[in-house]
Design a protein around this motif. Structure first.
Motif, PDB file in Angstrom:
ATOM      1  N   GLU A   1      57.606  13.570  22.905  1.00  0.00           N
ATOM      2  CA  GLU A   1      57.930  14.860  22.281  1.00  0.00           C
ATOM      3  C   GLU A   1      57.604  14.880  20.787  1.00  0.00           C
ATOM      4  O   GLU A   1      57.066  15.859  20.280  1.00  0.00           O
TER       5      GLU A   1
ATOM      6  N   VAL B   1      47.385  14.598  27.540  1.00  0.00           N
ATOM      7  CA  VAL B   1      48.406  15.381  26.842  1.00  0.00           C
ATOM      8  C   VAL B   1      48.035  16.867  26.875  1.00  0.00           C
ATOM      9  O   VAL B   1      48.882  17.730  27.117  1.00  0.00           O
TER      10      VAL B   1
ATOM     11  N   LEU C   1      54.613  16.943  23.442  1.00  0.00           N
ATOM     12  CA  LEU C   1      54.845  17.525  24.771  1.00  0.00           C
ATOM     13  C   LEU C   1      56.149  18.326  24.761  1.00  0.00           C
ATOM     14  O   LEU C   1      57.070  18.011  24.004  1.00  0.00           O
ATOM     15  N   PRO C   2      56.210  19.362  25.609  1.00  0.00           N
ATOM     16  CA  PRO C   2      57.383  20.248  25.560  1.00  0.00           C
ATOM     17  C   PRO C   2      58.648  19.571  26.076  1.00  0.00           C
ATOM     18  O   PRO C   2      58.573  18.666  26.916  1.00  0.00           O
ATOM     19  N   LYS C   3      59.786  20.009  25.561  1.00  0.00           N
ATOM     20  CA  LYS C   3      61.079  19.515  26.065  1.00  0.00           C
ATOM     21  C   LYS C   3      61.317  20.082  27.458  1.00  0.00           C
ATOM     22  O   LYS C   3      60.931  21.212  27.750  1.00  0.00           O
ATOM     23  N   GLY C   4      61.949  19.284  28.302  1.00  0.00           N
ATOM     24  CA  GLY C   4      62.257  19.752  29.655  1.00  0.00           C
ATOM     25  C   GLY C   4      63.443  20.704  29.653  1.00  0.00           C
ATOM     26  O   GLY C   4      64.223  20.739  28.708  1.00  0.00           O
ATOM     27  N   ARG C   5      63.535  21.476  30.719  1.00  0.00           N
ATOM     28  CA  ARG C   5      64.669  22.394  30.804  1.00  0.00           C
ATOM     29  C   ARG C   5      65.839  21.736  31.512  1.00  0.00           C
ATOM     30  O   ARG C   5      65.655  20.899  32.356  1.00  0.00           O
TER      31      ARG C   5
ATOM     32  N   ALA D   1      50.198  19.778  28.910  1.00  0.00           N
ATOM     33  CA  ALA D   1      50.794  20.902  28.188  1.00  0.00           C
ATOM     34  C   ALA D   1      50.336  22.239  28.778  1.00  0.00           C
ATOM     35  O   ALA D   1      51.030  23.251  28.656  1.00  0.00           O
TER      36      ALA D   1
ATOM     37  N   GLN E   1      57.055  25.436  34.850  1.00  0.00           N
ATOM     38  CA  GLN E   1      57.001  24.881  33.488  1.00  0.00           C
ATOM     39  C   GLN E   1      55.797  23.942  33.354  1.00  0.00           C
ATOM     40  O   GLN E   1      55.265  23.469  34.365  1.00  0.00           O
ATOM     41  N   PRO E   2      55.360  23.690  32.127  1.00  0.00           N
ATOM     42  CA  PRO E   2      54.248  22.740  31.964  1.00  0.00           C
ATOM     43  C   PRO E   2      54.651  21.384  32.551  1.00  0.00           C
ATOM     44  O   PRO E   2      55.800  20.966  32.367  1.00  0.00           O
TER      45      PRO E   2
ATOM     46  N   LYS F   1      55.782  12.780  31.037  1.00  0.00           N
ATOM     47  CA  LYS F   1      55.923  12.362  29.633  1.00  0.00           C
ATOM     48  C   LYS F   1      55.822  10.852  29.485  1.00  0.00           C
ATOM     49  O   LYS F   1      55.179  10.334  28.573  1.00  0.00           O
TER      50      LYS F   1
ATOM     51  N   GLY G   1      53.993  18.623  31.557  1.00  0.00           N
ATOM     52  CA  GLY G   1      54.341  17.713  30.461  1.00  0.00           C
ATOM     53  C   GLY G   1      55.797  17.798  30.048  1.00  0.00           C
ATOM     54  O   GLY G   1      56.272  16.983  29.260  1.00  0.00           O
ATOM     55  N   ALA G   2      56.531  18.794  30.565  1.00  0.00           N
ATOM     56  CA  ALA G   2      57.963  18.873  30.281  1.00  0.00           C
ATOM     57  C   ALA G   2      58.761  17.958  31.207  1.00  0.00           C
ATOM     58  O   ALA G   2      59.930  17.697  30.957  1.00  0.00           O
ATOM     59  N   PHE G   3      58.123  17.469  32.279  1.00  0.00           N
ATOM     60  CA  PHE G   3      58.804  16.536  33.185  1.00  0.00           C
ATOM     61  C   PHE G   3      58.723  15.126  32.608  1.00  0.00           C
ATOM     62  O   PHE G   3      57.663  14.673  32.171  1.00  0.00           O
ATOM     63  N   GLN G   4      59.854  14.442  32.650  1.00  0.00           N
ATOM     64  CA  GLN G   4      59.881  13.100  32.067  1.00  0.00           C
ATOM     65  C   GLN G   4      58.927  12.153  32.786  1.00  0.00           C
ATOM     66  O   GLN G   4      58.338  11.274  32.160  1.00  0.00           O
TER      67      GLN G   4
END
Lengths: 308, 397
Positions: free
Chosen positions: B388, A193, B393-397, A197, A204-205, A213, A207-210
């Motif tokens: 999240e 995690v 973890l950050p939200k995706g764009r 991040a 983008q980090p 995640k 961790g923002a990709f599903q």
């Protein structure tokens, strides 16, 4: 009204925190990497005897020994909490075997002796070159063995000619090993995690990709289910629950380290990252105190007997 | 760490068990699955028995007509009723587990007096009008429109996946009252009478062959403003109070049922010789361990919830926009839905070619189980929630 109170008590949490602090101070990342660098076929011993004694003084090995016998007089619920912390810190050494040897092998309870066990099956024994005794061995001194190169740099292995029987220790050994696995699973989740991040790609980090995640979410689900199973088994000490806890914790630790490695990408494949150390130790632990097949057969037997 | 029940809880269990032993043999025969009026009558009859015995709305607060039971007592209730083979909550699901708790938490005194007692008695059945053809996982993008006209809202749109719509008296309905606001802030919660002019129900046949759901078409349906629970455009927050119930103790009965099914499966396997296949036998052993752990996870979640008053407290502690609650429930649901699908795939192995015969109970269950990783939030949405909300973890764009 209180009702079932499954969560650890304040005292239990304090005990856990104490062991976590001790290990953070005495076996942080620097010490971990130093022991990796110092290990190897030609290297020195892996077990830090000074730390082993400190653990002994903190009651790590004598935790479940009755007070009348010089122990702490606590039970399995407390033991799984402190073993979870040892697993998190990736502390090397035959922790479970020495804990089981408290009250059986002189010096084990105080951490003055390093005790390993015939817990791996096949013809392999861990830490044989450093151990003062081997659980399951018929006599003293410990049997001799041929050193072999170990997949885990912090679990030296020896091949022996004759194997001993540790079935009387199997259930408790399985449970405490499962607690180590849960600690490792939670630690690799934290590492994944944190990395997800921080590491940025495509602006983008990651961790923002599903896709990333969902790997992390899967790690958490497995770790939480395993942790609950371990805690419940520590309360009931039922053979089936212990077997299930072992299966689930092995899976959580091995798959957790694999997924962490995947999140780390190329970095995960390096010697420098700690991920491989967790994975390799998880593989070792998954083979201790019996196989997955044995645990599943035990559960199958219990299932067939249930409700009929 | 403790797994022993208090004396009071053990008394509660013993009394419930004794009552179930008396009342269950006197129940009428179960109606056939496609007899909707029969199913409603059967479920209502069971609810009435619970009401008369003082078990209705066990986990509802006292001032909503409930019994104010602790989460542990509720757990015991669900465990014992399932174990004894008591009827499932069935047609009363939405009333008891969604709409009722929402009204209890957010409704006015008049609204609570009007709608809650009939739910507890089994007199009125509710259905849920949340999802739409274009608003599934992204529920907040729902488009069913409600326009204020005097003392009523005029509602036009369509809803889908509505269970028990054919026999429901009321529908807890989410509508868009402000199309210009951000999507979570233009939604309103309404109680819609299902016999209102302009409501059309069309059964929706599932892959299992039966019509467990319906589509509901709304053509200028007039719903009194007095039927609005919470403020206009505050419906998303109001709804989140409700959704948390879907992921709390909602699966207790199912876990008990799965363990029983697995036991039956093992005995069937022993009979037909497939138990001698070590791969299959070990798969069942592992599943037995997993369901045991899921039961413990349920106890863990309930133990954690002890000391938090039911229903009311939850609505206070949660954020007011965009939130999907029940993160601990998400962990549970992810593990449980996967294990339950695995259970019926294992059942198919035990049955062998027999698994292709639709009359086999487990074959139909296997088909139904395909919805578990989709309904009440897909596994993918649950993983987003876990990543999240729990892991940060950050939200995706």
């Amino acid at each position: 009204m209180r009702g079932v109170h499954f969560q650890p008590t304040e005292d239990q949490e304090a005990l856990r925190a104490g062991v976590r602090d001790l290990l953070a101070g005495r076996y942080g990342r620097e010490e971990l990497r130093a022991s990796v660098d110092g290990a190897g076929p030609a290297g020195g011993p892996v077990v830090d005897r000074g730390l082993w004694r400190e653990l002994g003084e903190a009651g790590f090995f004598a935790l479940r020994l009755p007070e009348a016998e010089g122990g702490v007089g606590l039970g399995l619920p407390e033991a799984v909490l402190v073993f979870e912390e040892a697993g998190r810190a990736l502390l090397p050494g035959p922790l479970v075997a020495t804990h089981l040897a408290a009250g059986v092998v002189p010096g084990a309870a105080a951490g003055k002796a390093v005790v390993t066990a015939f817990d791996l099956g096949g013809d392999l024994v861990a830490y044989l070159g450093e151990a003062d005794a081997v659980l399951g061995a018929s006599g003293e001194p410990p049997p001799a063995g041929e050193p072999v190169r170990s997949v885990d740099p912090l679990t030296p292995l020896h091949r022996v000619a004759a194997y001993g029987d540790v079935s009387e220790y199997r259930a408790t050994g399985t449970l405490l090993t499962a607690a180590l696995q849960v600690g490792s699973a939670l630690r690799t989740l934290e590492l994944a995690v944190r990395y997800a991040a921080e590491r940025e790609q495509f602006g983008q980090p990651i961790g923002a990709f599903q896709a990333v995640k969902h790997l992390c979410a899967g790690m958490l689900v497995r770790a939480e289910v395993a942790r609950t199973a371990v805690y419940a088994a520590a309360v009931t000490a039922a053979p089936g629950e212990i077997a299930a806890a072992g299966l689930l914790a092995d899976e959580a630790a091995v798959a957790g380290a694999r997924d962490c490695l995947q999140v780390y990408g190329g970095m995960g494949f390096t010697w420098e990252a700690d991920v491989h150390l967790h994975l390799k130790r998880a593989w070792v632990r998954a083979g201790q105190w019996g196989t997955a097949a044995q645990a599943e057969e035990l559960l199958a037997e219990e299932l067939l007997a249930s409700g009929s | 760490m403790d797994l022993t029940y208090t004396e009071e809880e053990q008394d509660f269990r013993a009394r419930l068990r004794a009552w179930l032993a008396v009342v269950l043999p006197g129940l009428p025969a179960r109606p056939s699955p496609d007899d909707w009026p029969g199913r409603r009558a059967y479920d209502a009859g069971w609810q009435r028995r619970l009401y008369d015995a003082g078990y209705a709305g066990l986990h509802w607060p006292l001032d909503a007509g409930g019994r104010g039971a602790t989460p542990t007592q509720h757990l015991i209730f669900l465990e014992e009723t399932e174990r004894a083979g008591a009827p499932y909550v069935g047609a009363n699901f939405v009333g008891l587990l969604h709409a009722g708790p929402t009204i209890a938490a957010e409704g006015t005194a008049e609204q609570r007096a009007r709608w809650l007692p009939p739910v507890l008695r089994g007199d009125e059945v509710w259905c849920q009008g949340f999802s739409e053809p274009d608003a599934g996982s992204d529920l907040a993008s729902l488009r069913t429109r409600a326009v204020r006209d005097g003392d009523a809202y005029v509602v036009t749109g369509s809803k889908v996946w509505t269970s028990h719509a054919e026999v429901a008296d009321w529908c807890e309905l989410l509508v868009r009252t402000d199309p210009d606001a951000p999507k979570h802030r233009g939604i309103t919660w309404l109680a819609m009478p299902m016999d209102a002019p302009g409501v059309t129900v069309r059964p929706l046949r599932t892959l299992a062959g039966s019509a467990e759901f319906a589509e509901v078409f709304l053509d200028e349906v007039r719903v009194p403003v007095a039927n609005r629970v919470g403020a206009e455009n505050d419906g998303w927050r109001v709804t989140m109070v409700t959704l948390s119930f879907e992921r709390g103790t909602a699966f207790v009965g199912e876990v008990v049922a799965c363990r029983r099914t697995l036991g039956e499966l093992a005995r069937r396997a022993k009979e037909n010789g497939s138990w001698d296949d070590p791969v299959l036998r070990r798969r069942m052993g592992r599943l037995y361990g997993e369901f045991g752990a899921l039961w413990r996870l349920t106890q863990w979640n309930v133990s954690e919830a002890m000391g938090v008053p039911p229903v009311r407290a939850k609505s206070r502690t949660r954020g007011s926009s965009g939130g999907v609650p029940g993160t601990g429930g998400s962990v549970f649901k992810l593990a449980y839905s996967h294990a339950r699908q695995e259970l019926y795939d294992t059942a198919a192995q035990v049955l062998g070619a027999g698994s292709l015969v639709l009359d086999e109970e487990w074959t139909l269950d296997r088909l139904s189980s395909l919805s578990y990783t989709i309904a009440a939030g897909t596994s993918q949405i649950q993983r987003n929630i876990v990543a999240e909300r729990i892991l940060g973890l950050p939200k995706g764009r």
